[in-house]
Scaffold this active site. Structure first.
Site, PDB file in Angstrom:
ATOM      1  N   ARG A 136       3.532   2.107 -49.481  1.00 46.58           N
ATOM      2  CA  ARG A 136       3.188   1.111 -50.476  1.00 46.58           C
ATOM      3  C   ARG A 136       4.274   0.695 -51.546  1.00 46.58           C
ATOM      4  O   ARG A 136       4.761   1.498 -52.233  1.00 46.58           O
ATOM      5  CB  ARG A 136       1.862   1.445 -51.036  1.00 46.58           C
ATOM      6  CG  ARG A 136       0.867   0.308 -51.865  1.00 46.58           C
ATOM      7  CD  ARG A 136      -0.192   0.964 -52.389  1.00 46.58           C
ATOM      8  NE  ARG A 136      -1.186   1.155 -51.321  1.00 46.58           N
ATOM      9  CZ  ARG A 136      -1.660   2.330 -51.000  1.00 46.58           C
ATOM     10  NH1 ARG A 136      -1.525   3.358 -52.104  1.00 46.58           N
ATOM     11  NH2 ARG A 136      -2.760   2.626 -50.257  1.00 46.58           N
ATOM     12  N   GLU A 140       4.483  -4.022 -35.620  1.00 45.82           N
ATOM     13  CA  GLU A 140       3.083  -4.646 -35.522  1.00 45.82           C
ATOM     14  C   GLU A 140       3.346  -6.187 -35.596  1.00 45.82           C
ATOM     15  O   GLU A 140       4.611  -6.675 -35.770  1.00 45.82           O
ATOM     16  CB  GLU A 140       2.183  -4.163 -36.605  1.00 45.82           C
ATOM     17  CG  GLU A 140       2.829  -4.837 -38.064  1.00 45.82           C
ATOM     18  CD  GLU A 140       1.793  -4.294 -39.163  1.00 45.82           C
ATOM     19  OE1 GLU A 140       1.450  -2.987 -39.109  1.00 45.82           O
ATOM     20  OE2 GLU A 140       1.578  -4.993 -40.231  1.00 45.82           O
ATOM     21  N   HIS A 150       5.950  -6.778 -46.276  1.00 47.41           N
ATOM     22  CA  HIS A 150       4.874  -7.959 -45.781  1.00 47.41           C
ATOM     23  C   HIS A 150       3.514  -7.439 -46.511  1.00 47.41           C
ATOM     24  O   HIS A 150       3.404  -6.315 -46.946  1.00 47.41           O
ATOM     25  CB  HIS A 150       4.819  -7.663 -44.461  1.00 47.41           C
ATOM     26  CG  HIS A 150       4.382  -6.191 -43.859  1.00 47.41           C
ATOM     27  ND1 HIS A 150       5.085  -5.262 -43.723  1.00 47.41           N
ATOM     28  CD2 HIS A 150       2.956  -5.771 -43.498  1.00 47.41           C
ATOM     29  CE1 HIS A 150       4.452  -4.125 -43.281  1.00 47.41           C
ATOM     30  NE2 HIS A 150       3.255  -4.659 -43.222  1.00 47.41           N
ATOM     31  N   HIS A 160       6.810  -0.688 -43.180  1.00 48.27           N
ATOM     32  CA  HIS A 160       6.823   0.246 -42.191  1.00 48.27           C
ATOM     33  C   HIS A 160       8.288   1.002 -41.682  1.00 48.27           C
ATOM     34  O   HIS A 160       9.113   0.289 -41.735  1.00 48.27           O
ATOM     35  CB  HIS A 160       5.984   0.040 -41.062  1.00 48.27           C
ATOM     36  CG  HIS A 160       4.642  -0.555 -41.487  1.00 48.27           C
ATOM     37  ND1 HIS A 160       3.613   0.131 -42.113  1.00 48.27           N
ATOM     38  CD2 HIS A 160       4.042  -1.990 -41.054  1.00 48.27           C
ATOM     39  CE1 HIS A 160       2.606  -0.811 -42.394  1.00 48.27           C
ATOM     40  NE2 HIS A 160       2.764  -2.038 -41.407  1.00 48.27           N
TER      41      HIS A 160
END
Length: 310
Positions: free
Chosen positions: A192, A115, A172, A97
């Site tokens: 991605r 996150e 991740h 991200h």
């Protein structure tokens, strides 16, 4: 108003999703490939509805826009947090991200995505992807170019109750057999990096290699956790993380315990058990917001919950 805000989740079907949101949480899910429950969300891609009280029928984004006093008059354009439950029946793509600065410049002003994951349950031999083994951007590009994914990707064993903070720029992925609660910035931006060559509708899913390389931090550095635990007469409160975007706690109730809501607002997700909050029945799978100036509240029963605030 001194009124709790209970929310109706939004569900997302994914090629890697399963049925545990139905089996474990008794949600009515759209299919046997349901991967995500957006439990507390004001994002345009999944805006939760208030299901009780004076504001019943409002979306969370509408309530944020029109009644900011409920949220302590926080001066942010959009509701800042998003809470999900994720059921990974299969491996998710390996992803990364961006931070706020990169997302603002490259994703039409979106927030970045910091996150964190609390492992609600997982298979006995479950694993997770956190980090990579490249020492520099040049080495990262070289390993990607050679499809050296086994050497590049860092895989860790996990168990129920583990917790991970995922900073922007961290490679991740959740892997199969894992059920997690995710607390994150209010963003839906994901790059991605690798998808195991899977096909969706006969075609590989889109990769975002250039943007991924832009934002991946090299070398990877683990985020150190400080899991301080506070003991109460009938509860424990375990600090999971504090970062610029949120603080997250796990709270266990075994009896009757009072707490004080002294934040702009607090998000609560019941992850185990049942009981009451101020006489209102609550059970596993419930999600609600305790508004600003609510004051003292009482939790009763045998409960485990995740609480977060900004």
């Amino acid at each position: 108003m001194k009124e709790l805000l209970f929310l109706k989740p939004v569900f997302k079907e994914m090629i890697w999703g399963g049925t545990r949101l139905k089996v474990d949480f008794h949600y009515e899910i759209p299919s046997n490939n349901t991967g995500e429950c957006w439990a507390i969300s004001a994002h345009q891609n999944g805006d939760c509805e208030i299901i009780n009280g004076f504001y019943k029928g409002y979306t969370l984004s509408k309530l944020w826009s029109e009644h900011r006093d409920i949220f302590g008059n926080v001066n942010q354009e959009v509701f800042p947090l998003l809470v999900k439950i994720i059921d990974a029946k299969d491996d998710l793509s390996i992803q990364v991200h961006p931070d706020d600065t990169y997302a603002k410049e490259n994703e039409d002003g979106s927030l970045g995505k910091t996150e964190c994951w609390y492992i609600l349950d997982c298979d006995e031999d479950a694993e997770i992807v956190i980090g990579h083994n490249a020492n520099s951007k040049d080495e990262l590009r070289e390993m990607i170019g050679k499809n050296a994914w086994t050497d590049l990707i860092r895989i860790l064993p996990i168990k129920k109750g583990d917790f991970f903070q995922i900073e922007p720029g961290t490679v991740h992925a959740i892997k199969k057999g894992t059920l997690i609660l995710e607390t994150q910035q209010n963003s839906d931006i994901t790059y991605r990096l690798y998808d195991y060559g899977r096909l969706q509708n006969g075609k590989p899913r889109e990769l975002h290699l250039s943007k991924s390389v832009d934002v991946i931090r090299c070398p990877h550095v683990d985020k150190q956790a400080n899991h301080e635990k506070l003991e109460y007469p009938n509860a424990t409160k375990e600090h999971l993380v504090t970062c610029p975007y949120y603080t997250v706690y796990k709270i266990e109730i075994y009896g009757k315990q009072e707490f004080t809501q002294d934040k702009p607002f607090t998000l609560i997700s019941i992850i185990e058990g049942s009981g009451e909050i101020d006489g209102i029945p609550i059970h596993k799978g419930d999600h609600f917001i305790i508004p600003s100036d609510y004051g003292t509240y009482q939790l009763t029963g045998n409960l485990q919950l995740i609480a977060s605030y900004i």
